[in-house]
Design an enzyme around this catalytic site. Structure first.
Site, PDB file in Angstrom:
ATOM      1  N   HIS A 215      68.154  44.070 -83.876  1.00 38.95           N
ATOM      2  CA  HIS A 215      68.558  42.706 -84.223  1.00 38.95           C
ATOM      3  C   HIS A 215      69.401  42.674 -85.488  1.00 38.95           C
ATOM      4  O   HIS A 215      70.088  41.692 -85.755  1.00 38.95           O
ATOM      5  CB  HIS A 215      67.335  41.787 -84.346  1.00 38.95           C
ATOM      6  CG  HIS A 215      66.447  42.076 -85.503  1.00 38.95           C
ATOM      7  ND1 HIS A 215      65.299  42.839 -85.413  1.00 38.95           N
ATOM      8  CD2 HIS A 215      66.513  41.701 -86.809  1.00 38.95           C
ATOM      9  CE1 HIS A 215      64.716  42.911 -86.588  1.00 38.95           C
ATOM     10  NE2 HIS A 215      65.425  42.228 -87.464  1.00 38.95           N
ATOM     11  N   ASP A 245      64.001  47.149 -79.761  1.00 36.90           N
ATOM     12  CA  ASP A 245      64.699  46.553 -80.905  1.00 36.90           C
ATOM     13  C   ASP A 245      65.165  47.699 -81.806  1.00 36.90           C
ATOM     14  O   ASP A 245      64.502  48.060 -82.768  1.00 36.90           O
ATOM     15  CB  ASP A 245      63.755  45.609 -81.657  1.00 36.90           C
ATOM     16  CG  ASP A 245      64.431  44.880 -82.813  1.00 36.90           C
ATOM     17  OD1 ASP A 245      65.662  45.048 -82.977  1.00 36.90           O
ATOM     18  OD2 ASP A 245      63.731  44.151 -83.546  1.00 36.90           O
ATOM     19  N   GLY A 324      64.116  41.192 -94.763  1.00 36.36           N
ATOM     20  CA  GLY A 324      64.829  42.279 -95.418  1.00 36.36           C
ATOM     21  C   GLY A 324      64.219  43.629 -95.114  1.00 36.36           C
ATOM     22  O   GLY A 324      64.858  44.666 -95.280  1.00 36.36           O
ATOM     23  N   SER A 326      63.345  44.545 -92.123  1.00 39.96           N
ATOM     24  CA  SER A 326      63.709  44.915 -90.757  1.00 39.96           C
ATOM     25  C   SER A 326      64.428  46.252 -90.712  1.00 39.96           C
ATOM     26  O   SER A 326      65.334  46.527 -91.505  1.00 39.96           O
ATOM     27  CB  SER A 326      64.633  43.856 -90.147  1.00 39.96           C
ATOM     28  OG  SER A 326      63.901  42.771 -89.664  1.00 39.96           O
ATOM     29  N   SER A 342      60.380  45.751 -86.714  1.00 42.12           N
ATOM     30  CA  SER A 342      61.055  44.763 -85.876  1.00 42.12           C
ATOM     31  C   SER A 342      60.839  43.362 -86.429  1.00 42.12           C
ATOM     32  O   SER A 342      61.763  42.706 -86.900  1.00 42.12           O
ATOM     33  CB  SER A 342      60.550  44.848 -84.435  1.00 42.12           C
ATOM     34  OG  SER A 342      61.074  43.806 -83.643  1.00 42.12           O
TER      35      SER A 342
END
Length: 428
Positions: A215, A245, A324, A326, A342
């Site tokens: 993402h 993801d 942040g 991720s 994720s």
């Protein structure tokens, strides 16, 4: 269970101090290697195992036991793998599992029945803000709904769970909201988006690259290691939502050194290889917003219904994370790469659920290798605080670049400086 963490700015300042000593003690490989104590043929008692070895044993038993296998989990206190079996009329199933070195527990729900229940949830209750995963410790499907699931949607979810039958699923409410953990600030940047680098890898063509969350690629194709800086890497492939993801991002300079380790601010944790997660396993998560956090794996093959769409095949944990983080790395104390952050709900103050992309699945999908298999660079770190989700790099001298990222993230990071001054402790 306590979840101690060291915010990134504090960790960078703690070199040589009590925090550094605490982190080193917790992250350096420990001495709980397998103690077989008997030959394979005669091992009737459960063996003590490291979590990585337990994962390998679980995979072998899944194939050996076939339909009788009903999931497994790692008991961190006894350091044993517990395997669920539905023995039926086959009296040899339990004997085979015990001989392999597992602790055996007979249960009612087979994996076939649990997976069928998950398919029913997917068909009838795919509601944004919900998730489900098989919990082998309870031998049920754990269904979670965040704070946005109310009214008719909550009634629909409850009705679907009830339709699965008694003893098949449990449902709980989360105080937070499921979301992906992307934000603006420090670490790796594309436009106004900020994420964290997961693990350096070697792409299929031999070029240096890294993995992050899929993402994150929505923020743009070109990524830099400083806010407003020149791009240093380009998205090669990204998956989100759907079956995962994850994204593979290749460094623009083919001479970039991409070491296989995680920088936690006061030490480097060498990453040897990727491994499957095991329920009950202790794990650590590094991210650019909240630094280092720890916890345990709660479920596998989780389905999460984010506002952007449904993602399948994730790992559910109780490790905290915030915007942040991720893409950041999830790994073990003995250097196994497990997942990429994720999303989830909550934060590192109140806790919550966090979901991770399995590294093994991402590597297989993009044809990349990690650790010793990838031979991804050695020597001085040449990429900022890359592998830990800090300054992603491949250029410069990591420590010199760290300041810019720390300063850019100060608005979020400074408020996190409440970690234990004596350092990390084990998750219990």
């Amino acid at each position: 269970m306590s979840h101690k963490r060291i915010p990134k700015r504090k960790a960078a300042m703690a070199v040589g101090g009590a925090v550094a000593l605490g982190a080193a003690a917790i992250l350096l490989p420990n001495a709980n290697a397998s103690q077989d104590g008997a030959s394979d043929g005669a091992a009737a008692a459960p063996r003590t195992l490291k979590a990585g070895d337990a994962s390998d044993l679980a995979s072998r038993l899944a194939g050996l036991l076939g339909d009788a296998f009903a999931g497994s989990y790692y008991d961190g206190e006894s350091k044993r793998l517990v395997v669920n079996v539905v023995a039926g009329d086959d009296d040899t199933v339990v004997v085979r599992a015990k001989k392999a070195g597992a602790a055996v527990r007979e249960v009612d729900n087979s994996m076939t029945e649990l997976e069928a229940g998950a398919r029913t949830l997917r068909a009838e209750a795919t509601i944004p803000g919900t998730s489900w995963a098989v919990d082998p410790r309870t031998n049920k499907i754990l269904v979670t709904a965040d704070s946005t699931v109310t009214g008719d949607e909550w009634d629909r979810l409850e009705s679907t769970v009830e339709s699965l039958g008694s003893g098949m699923a449990t449902i709980k409410k989360s105080a937070g909201t499921f979301r992906t953990f992307v934000s603006g600030g420090d670490a790796i940047f594309s436009g106004g988006a900020r994420c964290s680098l997961g693990f350096n890898v070697t792409a299929g063509d031999g070029s240096p690259a890294f993995l992050t969350a899929g993402h994150c690629a929505a923020g743009g194709d070109r990524w830099s290691d400083a806010q407003g800086g020149q791009p240093i890497a380009t998205v090669d492939r990204a998956v989100f939502p759907g079956e995962g993801d994850f994204a593979l991002v290749t460094y623009d300079d083919p001479a970039t050194q991409a070491p296989s380790d995680v920088d936690v601010g006061n030490q480097l944790v060498p990453i040897s290889r990727a491994a499957e997660a095991t329920v009950g396993q202790e794990v650590f998560r590094m991210g650019s917003t909240t630094g280092l956090a720890d916890g345990r794996v709660l479920g596998l093959n989780a389905t999460v219904n984010y506002p952007e769409g449904t993602v399948t095949g994730l790992i559910q944990t109780d490790v905290c994370a915030e915007p942040g983080d991720s893409g950041g790395s999830m790994f073990t104390r003995d250097g196994l790469a497990i997942g990429l952050t994720s999303g989830g709900s909550g934060d590192c103050t109140s806790g919550g659920e966090t979901f991770f992309q399995p590294v093994t699945t991402a590597l297989a999908a993009v044809g990349a290798t990690l650790g010793a298999d990838g031979a991804a660079g050695t020597g001085d770190r040449a990429g900022g605080e890359d592998a830990g989700g800090g300054q992603a790099g491949g250029q410069g001298t990591g420590r010199e670049q760290a300041g810019a990222g720390e300063e850019a993230g100060a608005g979020r990071g400074a408020g996190q400086d409440t970690g234990d001054e004596s350092g990390l402790t084990d998750a219990h």
